[in-house]
Design a protein around this motif. Structure first.
Motif, mmCIF file in Angstrom:
data_model
loop_
_atom_site.group_PDB
_atom_site.id
_atom_site.type_symbol
_atom_site.label_atom_id
_atom_site.label_comp_id
_atom_site.label_asym_id
_atom_site.label_seq_id
_atom_site.Cartn_x
_atom_site.Cartn_y
_atom_site.Cartn_z
ATOM 1 N N VAL A 2 -5.609 2.785 6.754
ATOM 2 C CA VAL A 2 -5.452 3.521 5.505
ATOM 3 C C VAL A 2 -6.587 4.535 5.419
ATOM 4 C CG1 VAL A 2 -5.500 3.316 2.980
ATOM 5 C CG2 VAL A 2 -4.349 1.577 4.335
ATOM 6 N N ALA B 57 -8.204 3.316 -5.834
ATOM 7 C CA ALA B 57 -9.033 2.363 -5.106
ATOM 8 C C ALA B 57 -10.474 2.492 -5.573
ATOM 9 C CB ALA B 57 -8.941 2.633 -3.604
ATOM 10 N N THR C 260 -8.809 7.517 -3.728
ATOM 11 C CA THR C 260 -7.346 7.544 -3.751
ATOM 12 C C THR C 260 -6.830 7.401 -2.330
ATOM 13 O OG1 THR C 260 -7.396 9.033 -5.657
ATOM 14 C CG2 THR C 260 -5.329 8.909 -4.430
ATOM 15 N N VAL C 261 -5.761 6.618 -2.150
ATOM 16 C CA VAL C 261 -5.129 6.470 -0.845
ATOM 17 C C VAL C 261 -4.394 7.774 -0.531
ATOM 18 C CG1 VAL C 261 -3.367 5.230 0.487
ATOM 19 C CG2 VAL C 261 -4.849 3.979 -1.107
ATOM 20 N N THR D 68 -2.946 -2.259 -6.144
ATOM 21 C CA THR D 68 -1.535 -2.126 -5.784
ATOM 22 C C THR D 68 -0.615 -2.372 -6.965
ATOM 23 O OG1 THR D 68 -1.439 -4.427 -5.065
ATOM 24 C CG2 THR D 68 -1.942 -2.760 -3.384
ATOM 25 N N LEU E 168 0.832 -1.205 0.000
ATOM 26 C CA LEU E 168 0.000 0.000 0.000
ATOM 27 C C LEU E 168 0.862 1.249 0.000
ATOM 28 C CD1 LEU E 168 -2.573 -1.151 2.682
ATOM 29 C CD2 LEU E 168 -2.933 -1.050 0.215
ATOM 30 N N VAL F 45 -8.026 -1.655 -3.031
ATOM 31 C CA VAL F 45 -6.933 -0.805 -3.476
ATOM 32 C C VAL F 45 -6.169 -1.538 -4.571
ATOM 33 C CG1 VAL F 45 -4.787 0.362 -2.814
ATOM 34 C CG2 VAL F 45 -6.720 0.305 -1.222
ATOM 35 N N LEU G 14 -8.592 7.113 2.740
ATOM 36 C CA LEU G 14 -8.827 7.353 1.316
ATOM 37 C C LEU G 14 -9.786 8.518 1.149
ATOM 38 C CD1 LEU G 14 -9.288 3.953 1.880
ATOM 39 C CD2 LEU G 14 -8.630 4.067 -0.492
ATOM 40 N N VAL H 293 -1.227 6.048 4.770
ATOM 41 C CA VAL H 293 -1.041 4.677 5.241
ATOM 42 C C VAL H 293 -0.346 4.775 6.592
ATOM 43 C CG1 VAL H 293 0.031 2.435 4.795
ATOM 44 C CG2 VAL H 293 -0.821 3.806 2.871
#
Length: 167
Positions: free
Chosen positions: A85, A51, A66-67, A108, A45, A106, A87, A70
């Motif tokens: 996380v 995501a 969107t992330v 990755t 992540l 998500v 987002l 983390v």
């Protein structure tokens, strides 16, 4: 501030002590999603990854996110370590509720134009190799990108080969 009233701590005419909350107001203009991921996924992540978010109250629709954070450290419940996380929605859906449940996926990594098989078909994965059951025979294959549903095969199989989904 615009928002949604979550609770009211009194009635009209009731006294209010200094420092006590009379109303609790949520800022719904910039809703964020908080999700926990197991430590096995945490090292994949990163901030900026795409995501999708599925909300049970939205009839199976998914929304892009969107992330943005983390957590650097995980929390343990005694058996499993999870990493938080945060987002943000690309375009928040109407009627979003504070604290409602969601399913977060998500992305990755991704590749196109590759040979893939169901992840349940690939066993004994060690590094970049694994084993599949092709036409009833155990076959060593090269393994690339791995996901929950599919695994990239980099060698040992050809398009059209039949493999067992699980064994």
């Amino acid at each position: 501030m615009a928002g949604k009233i979550l609770s009211v701590g009194g009635t009209v005419g009731s006294p209010v002590d200094a420092g006590s909350a009379f109303i609790t107001l949520a800022d719904t203009g910039d809703m964020r999603i908080e999700a926990d991921f197991p430590e096995a996924d945490a090292d994949h992540l990163a901030v900026g990854q795409s995501a999708t978010v599925a909300l049970p109250a939205q009839d199976g629709s998914t929304f892009d996110a969107t992330v943005v954070q983390v957590d650097p450290t995980g929390t343990s419940d005694g058996t499993l370590v999870r990493f938080g996380v945060v987002l943000t929605f690309a375009d928040p859906p109407a009627g979003l509720l504070v604290g409602q449940s969601a399913t977060v996926t998500v992305t990755t990594g991704s590749k196109s134009g590759v040979l893939r098989v169901p992840s349940t078909s690939v066993h004994d994965v060690a590094g970049t190799t694994g084993t599949v059951l092709r036409n009833g025979v155990r076959t060593t294959v090269g393994v690339g990108l791995r996901g929950d549903q599919y695994t990239e095969i980099t060698g040992g199989l050809a398009a059209g080969d039949q493999v067992a989904r699980s064994w």
